[in-house]
Design a protein around this motif. Structure first.
Motif, PDB file in Angstrom:
ATOM      1  N   ASP A   1       0.912  -1.157  -0.065  1.00 29.96           N
ATOM      2  CA  ASP A   1       0.051  -0.093  -0.283  1.00 29.96           C
ATOM      3  C   ASP A   1       0.828   1.224  -0.104  1.00 29.96           C
ATOM      4  O   ASP A   1       2.152   1.330   0.003  1.00 29.96           O
ATOM      5  CB  ASP A   1      -0.901  -0.106   1.219  1.00 29.96           C
ATOM      6  CG  ASP A   1      -0.155  -0.060   2.567  1.00 29.96           C
ATOM      7  OD1 ASP A   1       1.001  -0.098   2.604  1.00 29.96           O
ATOM      8  OD2 ASP A   1      -0.808  -0.411   3.570  1.00 29.96           O
ATOM      9  N   ASP A   2       0.216   2.419  -0.072  1.00 33.29           N
ATOM     10  CA  ASP A   2       0.868   3.635  -0.133  1.00 33.29           C
ATOM     11  C   ASP A   2       1.672   3.761   1.140  1.00 33.29           C
ATOM     12  O   ASP A   2       3.189   4.457   0.864  1.00 33.29           O
ATOM     13  CB  ASP A   2      -0.016   4.734  -0.245  1.00 33.29           C
ATOM     14  CG  ASP A   2      -0.690   4.917  -1.808  1.00 33.29           C
ATOM     15  OD1 ASP A   2      -0.433   4.286  -2.603  1.00 33.29           O
ATOM     16  OD2 ASP A   2      -1.722   5.613  -1.606  1.00 33.29           O
ATOM     17  N   HIS A   3       1.352   3.511   2.195  1.00 31.10           N
ATOM     18  CA  HIS A   3       2.316   3.512   3.402  1.00 31.10           C
ATOM     19  C   HIS A   3       3.454   2.404   3.302  1.00 31.10           C
ATOM     20  O   HIS A   3       4.590   3.174   3.742  1.00 31.10           O
ATOM     21  CB  HIS A   3       1.548   3.278   4.732  1.00 31.10           C
ATOM     22  CG  HIS A   3       2.322   3.468   5.937  1.00 31.10           C
ATOM     23  ND1 HIS A   3       2.840   4.503   6.571  1.00 31.10           N
ATOM     24  CD2 HIS A   3       2.836   2.391   6.789  1.00 31.10           C
ATOM     25  CE1 HIS A   3       3.270   4.398   7.532  1.00 31.10           C
ATOM     26  NE2 HIS A   3       3.472   2.849   7.727  1.00 31.10           N
ATOM     27  N   GLY A   4       3.347   1.500   3.041  1.00 31.82           N
ATOM     28  CA  GLY A   4       4.238   0.941   2.711  1.00 31.82           C
ATOM     29  C   GLY A   4       5.232   0.902   1.573  1.00 31.82           C
ATOM     30  O   GLY A   4       6.556   0.809   1.819  1.00 31.82           O
ATOM     31  N   LEU A   5       4.920   1.755   0.576  1.00 28.18           N
ATOM     32  CA  LEU A   5       5.557   2.374  -0.588  1.00 28.18           C
ATOM     33  C   LEU A   5       6.557   3.290  -0.079  1.00 28.18           C
ATOM     34  O   LEU A   5       7.856   3.336  -0.320  1.00 28.18           O
ATOM     35  CB  LEU A   5       4.897   2.673  -1.728  1.00 28.18           C
ATOM     36  CG  LEU A   5       4.336   1.576  -2.641  1.00 28.18           C
ATOM     37  CD1 LEU A   5       3.317   2.209  -3.743  1.00 28.18           C
ATOM     38  CD2 LEU A   5       5.486   0.968  -3.376  1.00 28.18           C
ATOM     39  N   ARG A   6       6.057   4.143   0.826  1.00 22.37           N
ATOM     40  CA  ARG A   6       6.579   5.471   1.371  1.00 22.37           C
ATOM     41  C   ARG A   6       7.890   4.836   2.012  1.00 22.37           C
ATOM     42  O   ARG A   6       8.776   5.496   2.368  1.00 22.37           O
ATOM     43  CB  ARG A   6       5.757   6.125   2.323  1.00 22.37           C
ATOM     44  CG  ARG A   6       6.528   7.526   2.709  1.00 22.37           C
ATOM     45  CD  ARG A   6       5.687   8.462   3.282  1.00 22.37           C
ATOM     46  NE  ARG A   6       6.007   9.520   3.768  1.00 22.37           N
ATOM     47  CZ  ARG A   6       6.451  10.638   3.358  1.00 22.37           C
ATOM     48  NH1 ARG A   6       6.081  10.751   1.951  1.00 22.37           N
ATOM     49  NH2 ARG A   6       6.840  11.837   3.854  1.00 22.37           N
ATOM     50  N   ARG A   7       7.747   3.869   3.033  1.00 23.03           N
ATOM     51  CA  ARG A   7       8.429   3.149   3.799  1.00 23.03           C
ATOM     52  C   ARG A   7       9.760   2.338   3.067  1.00 23.03           C
ATOM     53  O   ARG A   7      10.988   2.589   3.291  1.00 23.03           O
ATOM     54  CB  ARG A   7       7.970   2.301   4.863  1.00 23.03           C
ATOM     55  CG  ARG A   7       7.264   3.154   5.860  1.00 23.03           C
ATOM     56  CD  ARG A   7       6.579   1.909   7.136  1.00 23.03           C
ATOM     57  NE  ARG A   7       7.499   1.307   7.595  1.00 23.03           N
ATOM     58  CZ  ARG A   7       7.380   0.262   8.360  1.00 23.03           C
ATOM     59  NH1 ARG A   7       6.370  -0.383   8.841  1.00 23.03           N
ATOM     60  NH2 ARG A   7       8.407  -0.323   8.870  1.00 23.03           N
ATOM     61  N   LEU A   8       9.532   2.015   1.718  1.00 25.73           N
ATOM     62  CA  LEU A   8      10.402   1.092   1.039  1.00 25.73           C
ATOM     63  C   LEU A   8      11.223   2.021   0.271  1.00 25.73           C
ATOM     64  O   LEU A   8      12.453   1.824   0.156  1.00 25.73           O
ATOM     65  CB  LEU A   8       9.501   0.401   0.257  1.00 25.73           C
ATOM     66  CG  LEU A   8      10.105  -0.662  -0.705  1.00 25.73           C
ATOM     67  CD1 LEU A   8       9.553  -2.075  -0.938  1.00 25.73           C
ATOM     68  CD2 LEU A   8      10.242   0.036  -2.055  1.00 25.73           C
ATOM     69  N   ARG A   9      10.546   3.138  -0.321  1.00 29.07           N
ATOM     70  CA  ARG A   9      11.356   3.908  -1.289  1.00 29.07           C
ATOM     71  C   ARG A   9      12.486   4.666  -0.355  1.00 29.07           C
ATOM     72  O   ARG A   9      12.108   5.112   0.621  1.00 29.07           O
ATOM     73  CB  ARG A   9      10.444   4.976  -1.888  1.00 29.07           C
ATOM     74  CG  ARG A   9       9.583   4.312  -2.972  1.00 29.07           C
ATOM     75  CD  ARG A   9       8.587   5.472  -3.510  1.00 29.07           C
ATOM     76  NE  ARG A   9       7.471   4.790  -4.313  1.00 29.07           N
ATOM     77  CZ  ARG A   9       6.547   5.495  -4.222  1.00 29.07           C
ATOM     78  NH1 ARG A   9       5.956   6.529  -3.535  1.00 29.07           N
ATOM     79  NH2 ARG A   9       5.452   4.846  -5.139  1.00 29.07           N
ATOM     80  N   TRP A  10      13.518   4.832  -1.061  1.00 24.93           N
ATOM     81  CA  TRP A  10      14.921   5.172  -0.607  1.00 24.93           C
ATOM     82  C   TRP A  10      15.559   4.505   0.624  1.00 24.93           C
ATOM     83  O   TRP A  10      16.775   4.566   0.807  1.00 24.93           O
ATOM     84  CB  TRP A  10      14.703   6.758  -0.076  1.00 24.93           C
ATOM     85  CG  TRP A  10      15.386   7.790  -0.814  1.00 24.93           C
ATOM     86  CD1 TRP A  10      16.545   8.524  -0.412  1.00 24.93           C
ATOM     87  CD2 TRP A  10      15.418   7.781  -2.319  1.00 24.93           C
ATOM     88  NE1 TRP A  10      17.060   9.099  -1.580  1.00 24.93           N
ATOM     89  CE2 TRP A  10      16.369   9.019  -2.712  1.00 24.93           C
ATOM     90  CE3 TRP A  10      14.561   7.558  -3.227  1.00 24.93           C
ATOM     91  CZ2 TRP A  10      16.329   9.307  -3.922  1.00 24.93           C
ATOM     92  CZ3 TRP A  10      14.657   8.017  -4.275  1.00 24.93           C
ATOM     93  CH2 TRP A  10      15.761   8.975  -4.962  1.00 24.93           C
ATOM     94  N   SER A  11      14.827   3.862   1.450  1.00 25.69           N
ATOM     95  CA  SER A  11      15.366   3.079   2.396  1.00 25.69           C
ATOM     96  C   SER A  11      15.752   1.831   2.018  1.00 25.69           C
ATOM     97  O   SER A  11      16.765   0.999   2.505  1.00 25.69           O
ATOM     98  CB  SER A  11      14.284   2.959   3.630  1.00 25.69           C
ATOM     99  OG  SER A  11      13.015   2.353   3.331  1.00 25.69           O
TER     100      SER A  11
END
Length: 336
Positions: free
Chosen positions: A79-89
């Motif tokens: 989901d969007d929250h998971g994508l935000r945590r995944l990108r760049w990290s």
């Protein structure tokens, strides 16, 4: 171990009443600590594939795949929250046109710091400043230049700073889309050396996208060649992207693409072009999509879609060409 695993990925855009399948049934793996190159002409779907992995495609693009995973994370269902945590990290990108990718009214160091602060809010200001200095040092930029603005950096320095930003949160996979575009030959060589060194030292997995086969041949462990939305050849970079007595590119498109670059010692007549244009992906032809431009097409090429077949027994080198026999031997080497 496969860090990135893609199976049967397709991306479709709507263009008026037509649907354009820019990526069509792609399989691709990137292992931990491996540099994989993706080559092909402009418009073949390379950047679309990269944006699909990062879930950054424009609204309206339709993505389908049997599997698209980064480690244990399903990129198709996150989901969007998971994508935000995944990108760049865990997954970062060096975007095409990185030389214009910085905010012109913010210091370069502040923009790198913003990426760290966004994804690691628990880190203090002093730690962030130290990290920015370390990152700039890793890519060969003096820490004091963190206060400079993008217009004070040369093209090569901007590219180095963009790579530093991509490394800001210690990702597992970096996707570099045309990282040497618009750079002079000397700066390009420095950037390639930097990417290879960082991949080795940090055990980074990298997917490097370029239309320049010479770049990928020097940089990558494995390489794949795309044409009109499909992978037509894949294998070890030294097999796919170099001419040798035993191995070498097996697909006519790869061979003709290599012939567009000057060959050392081959004389002034060593460069040739590929006649014709890529097909309209809103109305793709039957059979092999390279058939109309191929110098050695067979009758079946116009009607039957060639599968990726091993070029020789016991090799991971595969090509989607009817001239590669199904019994894992090369039926007929295309004229070099």
């Amino acid at each position: 171990m496969n860090l990135l695993e893609i199976r049967n990925l397709s991306v479709t855009y709507r263009s008026g009443a037509d649907e354009v399948r820019a990526v069509d049934g792609i399989d691709l793996d990137v292992d931990t600590g491996e540099v994989v190159g993706l080559a092909g002409e402009s418009g073949c779907g390379k950047s679309t594939l990269a944006l699909a992995v990062a879930q950054l495609l424009p609204r309206g693009a339709q993505v389908s795949a049997d599997r698209m995973q980064l480690g244990a994370t399903d990129l198709l269902t996150v989901d969007d929250h998971g994508l935000r945590r995944l990108r760049w990290s865990r997954l970062s990108m060096v975007f095409q046109g990185a030389m214009n990718g910085f905010n012109p009214v913010m210091p370069v160091g502040a923009q790198i710091a913003e990426a760290i602060r966004t994804h690691r809010p628990d880190i203090g200001k002093r730690e962030i400043r130290t990290r920015v200095a370390e990152l700039l040092g890793e890519v060969g930029i003096a820490a004091g230049r963190a206060a400079d603005y993008p217009h004070q950096f040369s093209g090569g320095m901007k590219q180095r700073a963009m790579i530093a930003m991509a490394l800001a949160c210690d990702p597992e996979l970096v996707i570099a889309d045309e990282p040497t575009t618009a750079l002079d030959v000397m700066t390009q060589a420095q950037i390639l050396e930097l990417i290879r060194r960082l991949a080795d030292e940090l055990d980074l997995a990298m997917l490097v996208i370029s239309h320049d086969l010479m770049v990928l041949g020097e940089l990558c462990d494995r390489a794949a060649v795309m044409y009109a939305g499909r992978i037509v050849e894949r294998g070890q970079a030294d097999e796919v992207l170099t001419h040798t007595a035993v191995t070498g590119p097996a697909h006519p498109y790869t061979r003709q693409l290599l012939a567009c670059f000057p060959q050392p010692g081959a004389g002034a007549a060593s460069i040739s072009g590929i006649p014709g244009s890529p097909p309209d992906l809103a109305h793709p032809p039957d059979g092999c999509r390279f058939c109309a431009r191929c110098e050695v097409a067979l009758p079946e090429c116009a009607a039957e879609v060639p599968a990726l077949r091993p070029v020789a027994a016991g090799t991971t080198h595969v090509a989607a060409c009817h001239r590669v026999a199904s019994d894992t031997t090369l039926a007929l080497k295309v004229a070099r």
